[in-house]
Scaffold this active site. Sequence first.
Site, short mmCIF file in Angstrom:
data_model
loop_
_atom_site.label_atom_id
_atom_site.label_comp_id
_atom_site.label_asym_id
_atom_site.label_seq_id
_atom_site.Cartn_x
_atom_site.Cartn_y
_atom_site.Cartn_z
N MET A 77 0.85 -1.17 0.00
CA MET A 77 0.00 0.00 0.00
C MET A 77 0.89 1.23 0.00
O MET A 77 1.53 1.54 0.99
CB MET A 77 -0.91 -0.04 1.22
CG MET A 77 -1.33 1.30 1.72
SD MET A 77 -2.47 1.34 3.09
CE MET A 77 -1.71 0.36 4.33
N PRO A 78 0.96 1.97 -1.11
CA PRO A 78 1.74 3.20 -1.13
C PRO A 78 1.05 4.29 -0.31
O PRO A 78 -0.17 4.48 -0.41
CB PRO A 78 1.79 3.60 -2.60
CG PRO A 78 1.07 2.56 -3.36
CD PRO A 78 0.42 1.63 -2.41
N THR A 79 1.84 4.98 0.48
CA THR A 79 1.34 6.11 1.26
C THR A 79 2.23 7.31 0.97
O THR A 79 3.44 7.23 1.07
CB THR A 79 1.37 5.80 2.77
OG1 THR A 79 0.57 4.65 3.03
CG2 THR A 79 0.83 6.97 3.57
#
Length: 63
Positions: free
Chosen positions: A1-3
């Site tokens: 999950m890119p943040t």
Amino acid sequence: MPTFHIELFEGRTLEQKRQFVEAITKATCDSLGVEPNSVDIILTDVKRENWATGGRLWSEADA
């Protein structure tokens, strides 16, 4: 999950922020092959008086 944690000068409208996060989400999905619901973006509005570059506050840049 890119943040993504993105800091920017305050003053952008809600619509500008909406368009910005949509564009970042699309680019992330296209380049990383992830689903939009896995992309988190945290926008932090910063006052110009709290940001400096080269030893000078941005609030004093025009002074």
